[in-house]
Scaffold this motif. Structure first.
Motif: not given
Ligand code: ATP
Ligand code: MG
Length: 178
Positions: A72-82
Motif C-alpha cells: 500500500g501507499l500513504g502520504c504525510f501531509g494532505q493527499e491533495e497537497s502531499p
C-alpha cells in the motif's frame, strides 16, 4: 559533523517493485533506487564521540530476524497537497520492537531522537509546495503487496547532500541474531 540515522536497507527486488508506482505528479521529486531505505532512528548532526557511543549501542541490540512486507501507499501531509509519498510496511510489531529497543538504548545514553512517534515507511517521493494530488495513486495501490523480505540486520547511515537529493551511505551494519 556527520548527519546520521539508523535504518534498514531495502532489498533490490523490493526497491524495483515499490518504484513501479512512479508516475507524473506535479512537484514530485521521486527517490532513486539507491535512496530508498527505512528510517528507524534519526540522530541528526552528531559529534564524533557521539558516533562512537551510537555505534556501541547499536552493537548491543539483540533482536531476532523477522519478515516484513511492503504494501500500500500513504502520504504525510494532505493527499491533495502531499509532502511525502511512502510505501507502507506490515506487520509493524517486530519492527516497532526493534526500533523501541534501539531508541531506548540511545535515549538512555543521552541522545535526543527527533522522531518520538515512529511511523514505519519507505519514502518514495518528496513534493515541492503546490504539488499535485496523490489521492488517486493511493487509492489505486491500496491493496497492492509489493513484496516481502527477511530483515537480517539494520545499519547506521550517513546522510549527505547530493546533486539529486540526499545521498545515504551505510557506515556500519548490525546483524540480527536469534
Ligand atoms: P532532505 O532533507 O535532503 O530532503 P532527507 O530528509 O531524506 O532528505 P535527512 O533529513 O538527512 O534527509 O534524513 C535522513 C532520514 O531520516 C530520512 O529517512 C528522513 O525521513 C529521516 N528524518 C530526517 N529528519 C527526521 C526527523 N526530524 N524525524 C524523523 N525522521 C527524520
Ligand atoms: Mg530531511
Amino acid at each position: 559533523m556527520p548527519r546520521l540515522f539508523f535504518g534498514l536497507e531495502i532489498p533490490e527486488s523490493i526497491k524495483t517493485s515499490v518504484l513501479t508506482v512512479k508516475t507524473d505528479i506535479k512537484g514530485a521529486r521521486w527517490q532513486s533506487e539507491a535512496q530508498l531505505h527505512l528510517t528507524l532512528a534519526f540522530l541528526g548532526e552528531v559529534e564524533s564521540e557521539q558516533v562512537t557511543l551510537a555505534r556501541n549501542n547499536a552493537r548491543k541490540v539483540t533482536h531476532p530476524p523477522f519478515e516484513l512486507e511492503a504494501s500500500g501507499l500513504g502520504c504525510f501531509g494532505q493527499e491533495e497537497s502531499p509532502k511525502i509519498l511512502w510505501a507502507g510496511i506490515s506487520p509493524e510489531a517486530e519492527l516497532r520492537e526493534l526500533q523501541h529497543i534501539l531508541a531506548q538504548r540511545l535515549i538512555t545514553d543521552g541522545f535526543t531522537l527527533q522522531n518520538p512517534s515512529f511511523k514505519p515507511h519507505i519514502t518514495l517521493s518528496r513534493f515541492r509546495a503546490g504539488a499535485g494530488s496523490v489521492a488517486g495513486l493511493i487509492e489505486h495501490y491500496q491493496r497492492t503487496r509489493f513484496g516481502s523480505w527477511s530483515v537480517q540486520g539494520f545499519a547506521l547511515f550517513e546522510s549527505s547532500p547530493g546533486q539529486s537529493g540526499s545521498v545515504y551511505t551505510v557506515l556500519e551494519r548490525y546483524p540480527l541474531t536469534t
